[in-house]
Enzyme design. Structure first.
Site, PDB file in Angstrom:
ATOM      1  N   ASP A 149       0.820  -1.217   0.000  1.00 45.73           N
ATOM      2  CA  ASP A 149       0.000   0.000   0.000  1.00 45.73           C
ATOM      3  C   ASP A 149       0.854   1.267   0.000  1.00 45.73           C
ATOM      4  O   ASP A 149       2.055   1.235   0.303  1.00 45.73           O
ATOM      5  CB  ASP A 149      -0.907  -0.019   1.245  1.00 45.73           C
ATOM      6  CG  ASP A 149      -2.256   0.624   0.985  1.00 45.73           C
ATOM      7  OD1 ASP A 149      -2.349   1.459   0.074  1.00 45.73           O
ATOM      8  OD2 ASP A 149      -3.217   0.289   1.703  1.00 45.73           O
ATOM      9  N   ASP A 197     -10.779   2.100  -3.055  1.00 46.89           N
ATOM     10  CA  ASP A 197     -11.292   1.926  -1.694  1.00 46.89           C
ATOM     11  C   ASP A 197     -12.807   1.985  -1.670  1.00 46.89           C
ATOM     12  O   ASP A 197     -13.429   1.694  -0.662  1.00 46.89           O
ATOM     13  CB  ASP A 197     -10.741   3.040  -0.778  1.00 46.89           C
ATOM     14  CG  ASP A 197      -9.394   2.659  -0.200  1.00 46.89           C
ATOM     15  OD1 ASP A 197      -9.001   1.483  -0.320  1.00 46.89           O
ATOM     16  OD2 ASP A 197      -8.730   3.538   0.383  1.00 46.89           O
TER      17      ASP A 197
END
Ligand code: GLA
Length: 730
Positions: free
Chosen positions: A478, A547
């Site tokens: 990430d 997301d």
């Protein structure tokens, strides 16, 4: 595939589908002649008119008033010899001068495609697959060369371009701008397509008519960003999903980029792509070479789907390297939206148990397993398990997961550091930032300066320790903020080089880890799809698309993403309802249908589902496992765009043999007494009979493709979807 016509001084790059032509004008200048559908002849220079125009400058001599660079269609041009359009490069020489003049010096045609040092890149398996043309331009006075690289592949409508700057001078030169490619079209009758968006709203398809002036899509956020994809397409105004001309340009790079599209005073169009000059100033020392990242240029005469299918095929075969590139991707459960930071071993065991019963194949432990990480204020940089949450350690959890028959995956954010971390307390100067100045935090974190080898080494070794102690099958990598204050606290690196050195440093770490751990399935992420670019795809075959897990939002996001990215790279998860990002409630069926159009996963607390929902999840997974090869690696076609604002979307997948297809239709808002949609299926065999799953009827391929089928008139209500299996029968 590449031929140089000596007499007319024309380079012709052609395969069965496309041609790209360049000519040498006045023995010196490189003119762009053509890119598009294959041309038969390669002797014709093109008849671009050479006529004098007022205020043109004459670089050859006063006799030749008609020849001016500003009126030429060019390949790669500076702006110091009277080409007043956007320049491709800007070089600052050691004596402070900027003026250069690069003339054709020579060329080389080689089989295959030479490697680019330290950069992600497309590749060939054999030299027969491609040929490369290297054209050298030289500024003799300054002793600097520019080498333009063009690779054409035999089986793709693709030209790959990159540029090298070679310093033969005894002094350094400084590159203020060094784009990867530039190309001119003779007209501006185009629509421009770009993919821009924001966090949780990535890659919206933006299409508008080109106008006079410069249109720019870029990133000044350190990495490619959620906001723009390093991609533009110029399309004929009549181009649809299925018909019409498309020229796509996509940059294989993860740092800041720029794409300029300029329509000049004569309505000619220049398109450019490369590293953004904004935070870039590169010293090329005497004897050194600077290599730009490469661009993948696609031409298709078959509309946007034609372009996308070409990108999908090319990236799938010639860019992604992972051993999983052609393997069926596992159905995963990720604990992020199920627990966020609030988990312990017991909760995770319950989730894993339930996942095992549902048929899930991979459990991913997300953020919160390391340091003392109970929220986002702490511990990035300390990659040691959090014993209070995991008393049996990561090893214990990995063993538990494996014993349940699932693979084990783990989240890392290796390029980040929290102020509240042992790593920061030890090395406060390792963060990106200007000297003697405070750096801005974002999500309570700083970016580690990956341009520095000691920083990279530290993080690499911490990860190596975890990987040697714990059996790990998958890693989610990430990157959760934009970069600001792009400078270095390390005196030896010039600020203008930090960002590109950072990206090269990142690539070095990714190369090392993916080579050391070829069995790990790597998934890239940056707050969802903030770094979903071909550069990352080279190292990591999957990306967490967004997301935003809301199924309705995902139609836009996945539709836009599919313009350039293969379906096998797209993570898509079923999450809880009401959805955490937008608060919307959508049936399990439609959440499944949206997620099943990518790499299916789940991101919710399965233990809290009703028994009916658990059955539904089990069915979805069972169905997906049977069809995932088709979905992940079949030919993907977009049919109805959610961007057309009619609250509908549809797409389909077809296998190579054209014996099996799946079509998904989605309705986000019901309309009373609505018109009917006769959907024309694509990519089948006209004379083959197919059985349709929704009505049990059999039709010929031509009926399905040319007449179409009605499948959605019985949908009632908002957020409804339908899936139709199309199977060849005798
Ligand atoms: C990012 C990712 C999410 C999750 C969180 C964890 O936002 O995109 O999927 O991993 O970080 O902090």
């Amino acid at each position: 595939m590449i031929h140089f016509n000596e007499k007319n001084r024309v380079f012709n790059l052609s395969n069965a589908d496309i041609s790209y032509q360049i000519s040498i004008e006045e023995q010196r200048f490189l003119a762009h002649r053509y890119f598009g559908k294959k041309l038969r002849g390669d002797t014709f220079r093109g008849d671009y008119p050479i006529i004098g125009r007022a205020f043109g400058t004459n670089p050859i001599d006063a006799e030749q008033r008609a020849f001016s660079l500003n009126h030429q269609l060019l390949e790669y041009s500076g702006n110091d010899n009277g080409d007043f359009r956007e320049s491709s490069y800007q070089i600052n020489f050691s004596d402070g001068s900027y003026v250069s003049q690069f003339n054709y010096k020579g060329h080389e045609i080689i089989d295959g495609k030479p490697d680019l040092d330290g950069l992600p890149q497309s590749f060939t398996e054999t030299d027969e697959q491609a040929q490369t043309l290297k054209i050298t331009l030289e500024d003799a006075a300054n002793k600097v060369q520019i080498i333009l690289n063009y690779t054409i592949f035999s089986d793709y409508g693709v030209i790959v371009r990159s540029t090298e700057f070679v310093n033969l001078n005894s002094e350094s030169i400084f590159l203020d701008k060094a784009l990867s490619m530039s190309m001119d079209f003779s007209h501006s009758k185009f629509d421009l397509i770009q993919l821009s968006g924001s966090w949780a709203r990535e890659r919206e398809l933006i299409r508008h008519k080109l106008n006079r002036g410069v249109t720019k899509a870029d990133s000044k956020r350190g990495t490619t960003s959620h906001n723009y994809q390093p991609f533009v397409a110029l399309v004929d105004p009549d181009t649809t999903e299925h018909t019409g001309e498309v020229f796509g340009v996509h940059l294989v790079y993860t740092g800041e980029f720029v794409s300029n599209i300029e329509v000049d005073e004569y309505n000619q169009t220049r398109v450019q792509m490369g590293i953004n000059p904004e935070h870039f100033n590169w010293e090329v020392k005497s004897g050194e070479v600077f290599q730009t990242p490469e661009t993948v240029m696609v031409y298709s005469a078959d509309g946007l789907n034609g372009m996308s299918q070409e990108y999908h095929r090319f990236y799938q075969n010639q860019l992604i390297r992972s051993k999983y590139k052609k393997e069926e991707r596992p159905v995963l459960i990720n604990n992020w939206e199920a627990t966020y930071f609030d988990f312990n071993e017991e909760k995770l065991h319950a989730l894993i148990d339930e996942a095992a019963l549902s048929g899930v194949e991979l459990f991913v432990l997300d953020d919160g397993w390391f340091g003392k990480r109970d929220d986002d204020t702490t511990s990035l940089g300390d990659w040691k398990e959090y014993k209070e949450k995991l008393p049996n350690g990561l090893k214990g959890l990995s063993d538990y997961t494996h014993n349940k028959g699932l693979k084990f995956g783990l989240w890392f954010e290796p390029e980040m550091i929290s102020e509240d971390s042992d790593l920061y307390r030890e090395h406060p100067d390792w963060i990106l930032g200007a000297k003697n100045r405070q750096s801005s935090v974002s999500r309570n974190q700083y970016v580690l300066d990956f341009s520095r080898s000691e920083v990279r080494e530290n993080v690499l070794n911490q990860m190596r320790t975890v990987l040697s102690d714990v059996p790990i099958d998958y890693i989610k990598w990430d990157f959760n903020r934009n970069m600001s204050e792009i400078g270095s606290r390390n005196a030896s690196v010039r600020d203008g080089e930090i960002l590109h050195r950072y990206i090269l440093g990142l690539y070095e770490v990714l190369e090392t880890l993916t080579t050391e751990h070829p069995d790990i399935l790597w998934e890239s992420c940056s707050g969802g799809g903030g770094r979903y670019d071909p550069g990352m795809l080279y190292y990591m075959p999957q990306t967490w698309t967004s997301d935003n897990t809301d199924a309705a939002s995902r139609l836009d996001i996945q539709y836009g993403t599919s313009l350039v990215m293969p379906i096998s790279s797209m993570g898509a998860h079923v999450s809880a309802t009401p959805n955490h990002q937008v608060g919307r409630s959508i049936s399990m069926e439609m959440r499944g249908h949206a997620a099943m159009a990518g790499n299916l996963g789940y991101e919710l607390d399965l233990t809290e589902l009703s028994s009916d929902e658990k059955f539904e999840v089990k069915d979805q997974i069972e169905w997906y496992k049977k069809h995932r090869k088709l979905i992940q690696y079949g030919r993907f076609s977009r049919l109805i765009s959610p961007f057309d604002k009619n609250h509908k979307a549809a797409w389909m997948f077809t296998n190579e043999e054209q014996t099996q297809a799946v079509l998904f239709f989605y309705q986000t808002m019901a309309r009373a007494n609505d018109s009917f949609d006769q959907i024309r299926v694509v990519g089948l065999k006209p004379d083959q009979k197919y059985l349709l799953s929704h009505n049990g009827e059999t039709y010929y391929g031509d009926e399905l493709m040319y007449r179409g089928i009605y499948i959605n008139h019985d949908l009632h209500g908002d957020y409804q979807s339908k899936m139709v299996e199309i199977t060849a029968v005798d």
